[in-house]
Write a protein that holds these residues in place. Structure first.
Motif, short mmCIF file in Angstrom:
data_model
loop_
_atom_site.label_atom_id
_atom_site.label_comp_id
_atom_site.label_asym_id
_atom_site.label_seq_id
_atom_site.Cartn_x
_atom_site.Cartn_y
_atom_site.Cartn_z
N GLY A 135 0.76 -1.30 -0.05
CA GLY A 135 -0.07 -0.11 -0.03
C GLY A 135 0.71 1.34 -0.17
N LEU A 136 2.06 1.24 -0.22
CA LEU A 136 2.84 2.30 -0.10
C LEU A 136 3.19 3.03 -1.48
N GLY A 137 2.61 2.56 -2.50
CA GLY A 137 2.83 2.99 -3.78
C GLY A 137 2.15 2.52 -4.81
N THR A 138 2.34 2.49 -6.12
CA THR A 138 1.72 2.10 -7.21
C THR A 138 2.36 1.50 -8.02
N THR A 139 2.03 0.25 -8.94
CA THR A 139 2.80 -0.16 -9.97
C THR A 139 2.09 -0.31 -11.15
N THR A 140 2.53 -0.35 -12.22
CA THR A 140 2.07 -0.52 -13.65
C THR A 140 2.26 -2.12 -13.88
N GLU A 141 1.17 -2.86 -13.94
CA GLU A 141 1.12 -4.23 -14.14
C GLU A 141 0.91 -4.36 -15.59
N ILE A 142 1.97 -5.02 -16.15
CA ILE A 142 2.24 -5.32 -17.67
C ILE A 142 1.40 -6.63 -18.19
N ALA A 143 1.61 -7.52 -17.45
CA ALA A 143 0.69 -8.89 -17.51
C ALA A 143 0.82 -9.64 -16.52
N VAL A 144 -0.13 -10.86 -16.19
CA VAL A 144 -0.26 -11.42 -15.03
C VAL A 144 -0.79 -12.66 -15.58
N GLU A 145 -0.33 -13.61 -15.06
CA GLU A 145 -0.78 -15.29 -15.64
C GLU A 145 -1.15 -15.84 -14.22
N PRO A 146 -2.61 -16.36 -14.28
CA PRO A 146 -3.50 -16.16 -15.23
C PRO A 146 -4.09 -14.83 -15.03
N PRO A 147 -4.90 -14.33 -16.21
CA PRO A 147 -5.20 -13.13 -16.49
C PRO A 147 -6.17 -12.87 -15.38
N GLY A 148 -5.92 -11.68 -14.49
CA GLY A 148 -6.98 -11.22 -13.59
C GLY A 148 -6.55 -11.52 -12.53
N ALA A 149 -5.28 -12.58 -12.21
CA ALA A 149 -5.10 -12.79 -10.99
C ALA A 149 -4.50 -11.77 -10.08
N GLY A 150 -4.86 -12.02 -8.59
CA GLY A 150 -4.41 -11.13 -7.64
C GLY A 150 -2.97 -11.10 -7.13
N LEU A 151 -2.71 -10.27 -6.21
CA LEU A 151 -1.02 -10.45 -5.77
C LEU A 151 -0.71 -11.68 -5.09
N ASP A 152 -1.54 -12.42 -4.47
CA ASP A 152 -1.63 -13.80 -3.79
C ASP A 152 -1.72 -14.95 -4.58
N ASP A 153 -2.11 -14.93 -5.97
CA ASP A 153 -2.35 -16.21 -6.64
C ASP A 153 -1.92 -16.21 -7.94
N PHE A 154 -1.01 -15.40 -8.52
CA PHE A 154 -0.40 -15.42 -9.69
C PHE A 154 0.67 -16.57 -9.96
N ALA A 155 0.68 -17.00 -11.18
CA ALA A 155 1.69 -17.75 -11.62
C ALA A 155 3.15 -17.04 -11.89
N TRP A 156 2.73 -15.95 -12.75
CA TRP A 156 3.87 -15.15 -12.88
C TRP A 156 3.36 -13.71 -13.17
N ARG A 157 4.30 -12.74 -13.03
CA ARG A 157 3.68 -11.13 -13.22
C ARG A 157 4.93 -10.56 -13.49
N LEU A 158 4.48 -9.36 -14.49
CA LEU A 158 5.56 -8.53 -15.02
C LEU A 158 4.90 -7.16 -14.65
N SER A 159 5.91 -6.26 -13.98
CA SER A 159 5.23 -4.78 -13.86
C SER A 159 6.64 -3.94 -13.71
#
Length: 205
Positions: free
Chosen positions: A25-49
């Motif tokens: 909660g201390l800033g913001t990030t630009t999420e490029i892609a996440v797998e699976p699509p729509g996954a949250g921060l606790d349940d993604f397989a991979w993430r680019l930001s």
């Protein structure tokens, strides 16, 4: 004879990315892609930001996640991994660490931008490499990875998949995701280009 898996391609532009709060909660990030699509921060397989940092502070923790971070702008900052030492970053040089480690980022006197690769260790072994291509130069990628991701930091490149006659033009800040093992040709199209190549290999491969 080598049998290729079906290759799927996604071309993402900045308008496809989404801005969201950091996990802490201390800033913001630009999420490029996440797998699976729509996954949250606790349940993604991979993430680019991409994250923009304006002040020193703690990083979010991600247990079970392998992280690779590349600083792309600003004076190189220092990452302090609690109990595991310090690492002064070098621009465009990947730094790998365990997402569960308590980590504090100390800016070098200017705002900074970083590119983040995160992958669940139980599923993937991630890697990242940065290629600086002079005008007209070409790099060939033949990585045994289920997913290859190309992100252009600077310049413009023409990409051919498995020897295709048709090139995909990838501009600065755009991303190409290639699912399925493929041979990829990346050519600088114009002036110097800087491209990050992320490979995601299955943990059981």
């Amino acid at each position: 004879m080598r049998v290729r898996s079906l290759v799927q391609i996604r071309h993402l532009r900045p308008s496809d990315y989404r801005v969201m709060p950091w996990k802490n909660g201390l800033g913001t990030t630009t999420e490029i892609a996440v797998e699976p699509p729509g996954a949250g921060l606790d349940d993604f397989a991979w993430r680019l930001s991409i994250a923009d940092l304006t002040a020193s502070g703690p990083f979010s923790t991600f247990p079970g996640i392998e992280r690779i971070l590349l600083q792309t702008e600003g004076v190189p900052m220092e990452l302090v991994h609690d109990g595991r030492g310090r690492q002064r970053l070098v621009l465009f040089a990947p730094h790998r660490f365990d997402g569960a480690w308590p980590t504090h980022g100390e800016l070098g006197g200017t705002p900074a931008r970083d590119f983040n690769v995160m992958a669940r260790r139980a599923l993937f072994r991630p890697s990242a490499a940065v290629h600086s291509l002079a005008r007209g130069s070409i790099v060939h990628l033949c990585l045994a990875a289920e997913t290859q991701i190309l992100h252009v930091f600077r310049g413009r490149v023409a990409i051919r998949i498995d020897g295709s006659d048709t090139a995909i033009d990838l501009l600065g800040a755009e991303t190409l995701i290639v699912n399925g093992q493929a041979e990829i040709e990346v050519a600088a199209d114009g002036d110097e280009a800087v491209v990050c190549v992320v490979a995601l290999v299955g943990a059981r491969s």
